[in-house]
Design an enzyme around this catalytic site. Structure first.
Site, PDB file in Angstrom:
ATOM      1  NE  ARG A  17      -3.288  -0.081   3.011  1.00 36.90           N
ATOM      2  CZ  ARG A  17      -3.668   0.177   4.261  1.00 36.90           C
ATOM      3  NH1 ARG A  17      -3.360  -0.664   5.237  1.00 36.90           N
ATOM      4  NH2 ARG A  17      -4.330   1.277   4.545  1.00 36.90           N
ATOM      5  CB  SER A  19      -0.196   4.347   4.264  1.00 35.03           C
ATOM      6  OG  SER A  19       0.373   3.158   4.798  1.00 35.03           O
ATOM      7  CE  LYS A  91      -3.231  -2.341  13.362  1.00 32.66           C
ATOM      8  NZ  LYS A  91      -3.465  -1.431  14.486  1.00 32.66           N
ATOM      9  CG  ASP A  92      -4.256  -3.833   8.296  1.00 30.88           C
ATOM     10  OD1 ASP A  92      -5.015  -3.569   9.246  1.00 30.88           O
ATOM     11  OD2 ASP A  92      -3.430  -3.033   7.836  1.00 30.88           O
ATOM     12  CB  THR A 135     -10.926   4.507  17.882  1.00 29.61           C
ATOM     13  OG1 THR A 135     -10.244   3.317  17.421  1.00 29.61           O
ATOM     14  CG2 THR A 135     -12.237   4.093  18.505  1.00 29.61           C
ATOM     15  CB  SER A 137      -9.786  -0.102  16.285  1.00 29.87           C
ATOM     16  OG  SER A 137      -9.778  -1.303  17.024  1.00 29.87           O
ATOM     17  CG  LEU A 138     -15.794  -2.602  14.978  1.00 30.61           C
ATOM     18  CD1 LEU A 138     -16.505  -3.820  14.405  1.00 30.61           C
ATOM     19  CD2 LEU A 138     -16.804  -1.620  15.521  1.00 30.61           C
ATOM     20  NE  ARG A 139      -7.412  -4.184  19.236  1.00 32.01           N
ATOM     21  CZ  ARG A 139      -6.652  -3.264  19.826  1.00 32.01           C
ATOM     22  NH1 ARG A 139      -6.620  -3.171  21.142  1.00 32.01           N
ATOM     23  NH2 ARG A 139      -5.913  -2.434  19.107  1.00 32.01           N
ATOM     24  NE  ARG A 157     -11.087   3.736   7.535  1.00 25.56           N
ATOM     25  CZ  ARG A 157     -11.282   3.354   6.274  1.00 25.56           C
ATOM     26  NH1 ARG A 157     -12.480   3.463   5.731  1.00 25.56           N
ATOM     27  NH2 ARG A 157     -10.281   2.857   5.568  1.00 25.56           N
ATOM     28  CG  ASN A 159      -2.128   9.803   6.935  1.00 24.94           C
ATOM     29  OD1 ASN A 159      -2.474  10.738   7.654  1.00 24.94           O
ATOM     30  ND2 ASN A 159      -1.742   9.980   5.681  1.00 24.94           N
ATOM     31  CB  VAL A 160       0.175   9.185  11.970  1.00 21.81           C
ATOM     32  CG1 VAL A 160       0.565   9.980  13.209  1.00 21.81           C
ATOM     33  CG2 VAL A 160       0.332   7.694  12.235  1.00 21.81           C
ATOM     34  CB  THR A 162      -5.503  12.130   8.355  1.00 23.96           C
ATOM     35  OG1 THR A 162      -4.935  12.222   7.056  1.00 23.96           O
ATOM     36  CG2 THR A 162      -6.991  12.461   8.283  1.00 23.96           C
ATOM     37  NE  ARG A 163      -6.041   7.032  12.308  1.00 25.92           N
ATOM     38  CZ  ARG A 163      -6.266   5.778  12.650  1.00 25.92           C
ATOM     39  NH1 ARG A 163      -6.405   5.453  13.918  1.00 25.92           N
ATOM     40  NH2 ARG A 163      -6.355   4.839  11.738  1.00 25.92           N
ATOM     41  CB  CYS A 250     -11.938  -5.256  10.032  1.00 29.62           C
ATOM     42  SG  CYS A 250     -10.210  -4.762   9.908  1.00 29.62           S
TER      43      CYS A 250
END
Length: 315
Positions: A17, A19, A91-92, A135, A137-139, A157, A159-160, A162-163, A250
């Site tokens: 990807r 990113s 993790k993806d 976040t 992430s559902l977790r 959502r 990238n770093v 953007t957040r 996910c």
């Protein structure tokens, strides 16, 4: 027979990807292969592939298809021969690969912990009732709401960078990132505080990089053997077997962490309702050779303990 190594005129093509983190992981893979075989950088070509998940940033992953959104196009190019290997954040990754592909090489695992990121607070305990947490992430959402049901959790959502812009604009007071990503990007300036795994159990395979290949490519298989990290593979054997047994993706709030202690794997696991109203945990230890079987057994125990409607989020 001598190994047919890549050259500047016939480079090994590494799919990834686009990113900053994905590129950092591809470059780490390239660096390790260069060192293992004393090859120049020009013997490798990093190929950026845009995935569906990268193109859709305004909706939760569960609404648009889950983990495969970040791998499908890359795997298609790997199967067609347009790239030779694919580098992924583990993790993806779905627990099953398409026919013809194998995922059996892992680089040394980074910090597995989550990071609390905020310009205004140092941890969840510092947040006042009603404050907004961002976040995707559902977790993490479920774990936060399990501890602090008084908080407001919104979709977050990007990238770093953007957040961080969203935090600075006041969209949320804090967000969460993986320490592994911050470390790999050397982002020391990010206002991040590590969260110990006893407080927030990480996602399965968090911090691990996986390298996918075609099953019939013996040359690539031999090259990847030189950079495979055995301890990471032993840990992920347990974690991904657990995830597969739970049919996780996910779309599911699942956490799990395997750690090595000599010849033993120590495993902690947690499943949650998406709204955080209930969390079930388990733990077990087993010899390394039984790690995958243990992961499946823990998943089965958690499933047996769960109330009848606990897994409604699967449908």
């Amino acid at each position: 027979m001598a190994l047919n190594l890549p050259t500047p005129t016939s480079p090994l093509r590494i799919g990834t990807r686009g990113s900053p983190l994905a590129l950092a992981q591809a470059y780490e893979t390239r660096t390790r292969l260069m060192a293992a075989f004393d090859l120049p950088e020009e013997a490798f070509e990093v190929v950026v592939i845009k995935t569906t998940g990268d193109a859709i940033l305004d909706r939760p992953l569960k609404e648009i298809g889950g983990k495969g959104l970040f791998t499908r196009e890359i795997e298609d190019d790997l199967l067609s021969g347009q790239i030779d290997i694919a580098v992924h954040s583990m993790k993806d990754m779905p627990v099953e690969q398409p026919d013809g592909l194998l995922l059996d090489t892992y680089l040394p695992r980074e910090d597995v912990r989550d990071a609390f990121v905020s310009f205004k607070a140092k941890g969840i305990a510092d947040l006042a009732a009603g404050e907004t947490v961002g976040t995707s992430s559902l977790r993490r959402r479920a774990q936060i709401l399990n501890r602090r049901p008084d908080l407001n959790v919104v979709e977050f959502r990007g990238n770093v960078q953007t957040r961080l812009k969203k935090l600075d604009a006041g969209v949320a007071t804090c967000t969460f990132l993986a320490m592994a990503g911050l470390n790999r990007l050397a982002m020391d300036s990010v206002p991040a505080t590590e969260i110990e795994t006893n407080d927030m159990l990480p996602a399965v395979a968090q911090g691990a990089i996986g390298i996918e290949r075609r099953g019939d490519d013996s040359r690539v298989a031999e090259m990847l053997t030189a950079i495979h990290d055995v301890p990471t593979g032993q840990r992920l054997a347990c974690e991904r077997a657990y995830l597969a047994q739970l049919e996780g993706s996910c779309e599911t709030p699942i956490a799990g962490l395997a750690e090595l202690n000599g010849g033993t794997v120590q495993f902690r696991a947690q499943i949650l309702r998406p709204d955080g109203s209930e969390a079930l945990s388990d733990a077990e230890s087993a010899p390394i050779e039984d790690a995958a079987e243990m992961g499946r057994a823990v998943a089965d125990r958690l499933t047996a303990r769960a109330p009848k409607n606990f897994f409604d989020w699967r449908s």
